[in-house]
Design an enzyme around this catalytic site. Structure first.
Site, PDB file in Angstrom:
ATOM      1  N   CYS A 404     -18.601  10.179 -11.923  1.00 33.68           N
ATOM      2  CA  CYS A 404     -19.482   9.587 -10.913  1.00 33.68           C
ATOM      3  C   CYS A 404     -20.241  10.627 -10.115  1.00 33.68           C
ATOM      4  O   CYS A 404     -21.197  10.290  -9.413  1.00 33.68           O
ATOM      5  CB  CYS A 404     -18.662   8.700  -9.986  1.00 33.68           C
ATOM      6  SG  CYS A 404     -18.392   7.065 -10.681  1.00 33.68           S
ATOM      7  N   ASP A 434     -23.356  -5.953  -5.428  1.00 33.09           N
ATOM      8  CA  ASP A 434     -21.897  -6.054  -5.465  1.00 33.09           C
ATOM      9  C   ASP A 434     -21.383  -5.294  -6.685  1.00 33.09           C
ATOM     10  O   ASP A 434     -22.152  -4.679  -7.431  1.00 33.09           O
ATOM     11  CB  ASP A 434     -21.457  -7.520  -5.500  1.00 33.09           C
ATOM     12  CG  ASP A 434     -20.203  -7.757  -4.651  1.00 33.09           C
ATOM     13  OD1 ASP A 434     -19.250  -6.987  -4.806  1.00 33.09           O
ATOM     14  OD2 ASP A 434     -20.223  -8.690  -3.834  1.00 33.09           O
TER      15      ASP A 434
END
Length: 722
Positions: A404, A434
């Site tokens: 990430c 979301d």
């Protein structure tokens, strides 16, 4: 025109992290062989250095000083490291069986696994420890000293084996116990009539030093059994021993005898080029090898001397080049520690001792470790003299992180997605913003859909697949859904068809195991070749009621986190070669662990997300904005991966850190780790205090972890760190 990276065509596998292999890794990192993929299989992230073990036992060296950091060394060499035991080798299929995962294929292999001192004496396995493997013995010794110091164990020690190793360890243990403030009772047990492995002059000196240290020598002694507090003999009185150490000779690892490897007394028979007899594609070095062409005692000096020849011949085996012959020296200098900072040297039957020899030995040992610890700095990417505006600045930035840490910044991503409109499709309940899209199914049920991919942080496709799969499943778990179906999206570095097949088999088998355990089915995917390994998955999940979102948090809720933070800085440091191997290994092991049980326990949370690329602060802020609440985080309660704090304080950071800080400003304490991008991070749930405490208890009952790290209150969507 730049030359492309060479395609991978050959697999070299090193089994074991012994001294010869450690030196091979160093040389490999300085000059990798184009087209060769290197793999190391070793049960632990470090390998103790034999020469410094007595000094460590005596208390002169710390654990870090003693250990070769295989994680850093493998990163430097561009090798994947598999932390597991090798248990078999199939030379016909060219496969190495590895405990806990599928077989590892090789074109050329080398074995350097050392020896064991485990003995076939009744009670040995239950009540004693072998001096080798060194890491097991060193840990047992540290625990024993602590117990003797606090009075929970008697300071009685028995050493089975009156050779150089046994006497050296006995002197070291006696010295350490005295330094700990207890009076030791140490006995050396020898089956022969005298100390072995040294000449007459050295033997007399050893006996004198041992007598001064109060060490008892029991000769002509046949051990018949070992109990928790004593060693039993045939025809002699028992010896009291709260700790019994086996140092009587060198024993081969048992799994070797179950293979078809050529063996001499259980040790792998090698030829003058260090390949095994009858198979030029497999090599062996160090104490696990037998050299009938030049018989020598088991000593680390020969493994060190063999390393350059082994390195050359491994490359020769991979390239079809000529090989060299290993010619070990006939005589070598023995340097023996004498407990305190004194040592004895013996060669050609002449022996000397004193503190100056300790300093000499210390200098030799530290020089060896420095060679493996202070690795050469590789040349940075060359910045072109003439380039488009902005290019030079970006090339001078820190290297792009994996996982990430390689994500696009949150602000850029939000801006790019702001034009999407899902209102035209009545089945889409929520889309952008979301963890996953929510789709309404017939019958009032719901499906969630998410996709993730990761640029590789480690060289091992198996470990990277586990992490990527757990990371992708995090979005499904965070919404309280049950995983359903997964599709893979893979980019493999350019490699030959055989290596493609091996890699795809490893990735597919691993992914299937992770998704099967989560209750999902891997149904296929898409694979291409590119510049580097990238692994991703698209995952769906189902839930009978409305999935949990980040918008349902309520005033008075507390925030519960299921995993430490700091993986981003840890992986950034790992890529730079400055993180401790043990810390990296622990972090990666945690990242591989599924969170399905955590999700089941938290499936009634008011709001939930998984902490990933935008860091803890970014995900808390997203929940605050969606729920219209203010968050207060308790700095002292936030768990951090071991080693991450020190690295962060030293200025190590992921390449995404600055974008995260700008995207989620915080009030209160300034801590970069709160913005650190996480890969396969923990679940972050908002739920009432009482429910959170029940959830923590349920997690603990299952051997899982969780921390209450803050609370939510009415107020503007701001995160405060107190």
């Amino acid at each position: 025109m730049n030359m492309p990276d060479a395609p991978l065509t050959q697999d070299l596998v090193l089994v074991g992290g012994g001294h010869a292999h450690a030196l091979v890794l160093r040389k490999w990192g300085m000059n990798p062989l184009p087209g060769a993929r290197l793999t190391v299989i070793n049960p632990g992230p470090t390998a103790p250095y034999t020469g410094m073990l007595p000094g460590h036992v005596a208390g002169h060296y710390s654990r870090d000083t003693l250990e070769i950091d295989l994680v850093r060394l493998c990163r430097f060499a561009g090798a994947r490291l598999i932390l597991a035991h090798a248990t078999d080798i199939d030379r016909t299929a060219r496969l190495i069986t590895v405990e806990g995962q599928g077989p590892v294929a090789y074109d050329v292999a080398s074995i350097d696994i050392g020896i064991t001192a485990s003995m076939s004496i009744p009670g040995f396995d239950e009540h004693a420890v072998g001096a080798k493997p060194l890491d097991v013995y060193a840990q047992r010794w540290r625990d024993f000293v602590a117990a003797a110091k606090d009075g929970s164990a008697e300071p009685t020690v028995a050493v089975i084996g009156g050779g150089v190793a046994g006497c050296e360890l006995a002197l070291a243990m006696s010295h350490a116990l005295r330094q700990a403030g207890v009076e030791p009772n140490v006995t050396v047990i020898e089956a022969g009539l005298q100390i072995s492995g040294v000449g007459d002059m050295a033997r007399r000196k050893l006996l004198s030093v041992m007598a001064q240290a109060g060490i008892t020598l029991r000769t002509d002694a046949r051990v018949t059994g070992i109990e928790a507090t004593q060693v039993l003999f045939d025809g002699q009185e028992a010896v009291a021993a709260a700790l019994t150490v086996g140092a009587a000779g060198a024993f081969p690892h048992g799994w070797l005898s179950k293979t078809d490897l050529p063996l001499i007394d259980g040790f792998i028979e090698t030829t003058p080029d260090l390949s095994i007899k009858g198979d030029p594609s497999v090599f062996a070095a160090g104490d696990c090898a037998a050299m009938p062409f030049a018989p020598r005692p088991k000593a680390g000096v020969f493994a060190v001397r063999a390393a350059p020849v082994l390195h050359h011949n491994l490359r020769a085996a991979l390239t079809g080049g000529p090989r060299k012959t290993f010619k070990p020296q006939n005589h070598y200098l023995k340097l023996i520690s004498l407990g305190g900072k004194s040592a004895m040297a013996e060669k050609f039957g002449v022996a000397f001792s004193g503190t100056l020899l300790w300093r000499w030995k210390d200098r030799i040992d530290r020089a060896f470790m420095d060679k493996l610890d202070h690795l050469p700095q590789m040349k940075p990417t060359k910045v072109p003299e003439v380039a488009a505006l902005g290019t030079r600045e970006m090339l001078q930035d820190k290297p792009l992180c994996g996982g990430c840490g390689a994500k696009v910044g949150g602000a850029l991503l939000s801006d790019a997605l702001s034009t999407l409109d899902t209102r035209a499709n009545p089945q889409v309940v929520t889309g952008v913003g979301d963890d996953a899209a929510i789709i309404k199914l017939p019958g009032g049920r719901f499906q969630v859909l998410s996709t993730d991919h990761l640029r590789a942080m480690v060289h091992d496709p198996v470990q990277m697949t586990r992490i990527a799969a757990v990371h992708a499943l995090g979005d499904i778990w965070a919404m309280g859904a049950r995983p359903q179906v997964a599709l893979s999206s893979l980019i493999l570095p350019r490699m030959s068809p055989p290596l493609q097949a091996r890699t795809l088999r490893e990735i597919t088998d691993t992914a299937r195991a992770v998704f099967d355990a989560a209750g999902a089915t891997l149904v296929g995917g898409h694979t291409t070749m590119g510049a580097e390994l990238t692994i991703g998955f698209t995952v769906t999940g189902t839930r009978d009621t409305m999935p949990i979102t980040i918008a349902g948090a309520q005033p008075g809720d507390v925030l519960l986190l299921t995993r430490p933070i700091g993986s981003g800085v840890m992986m950034a440091a790992h890529m730079q070669g400055i993180a401790r191997g043990r810390d990296v290994a622990k972090t990666l092991t945690m990242m591989e662990q599924p969170q399905s049980q955590h999700a089941d326990i938290l499936r009634d949370a008011h709001a939930m997300t998984d902490v990933t690329g935008f860091g803890l602060a970014g995900h808390v802020l997203a929940m605050c904005k969606a729920s219209g609440l203010h968050a207060t985080l308790t700095h002292a309660n936030i768990p951090i991966y071991e080693g991450a704090r020190a690295l962060s304080d030293a200025g190590v950071a992921s390449s995404l850190l600055q974008a995260n800080r700008e995207n989620a400003p915080m009030a209160g304490i300034d801590d970069p780790l709160l913005h650190d991008p996480q890969t396969a991070g923990g679940l972050l749930a908002a739920l009432p205090q009482a429910a959170a405490e029940i959830a923590l208890k349920r997690l603990q009952d299952k051997g899982l972890q969780g921390w209450i790290i803050g609370s939510l209150q009415s107020g503007p969507p701001v995160v405060t760190l107190a």
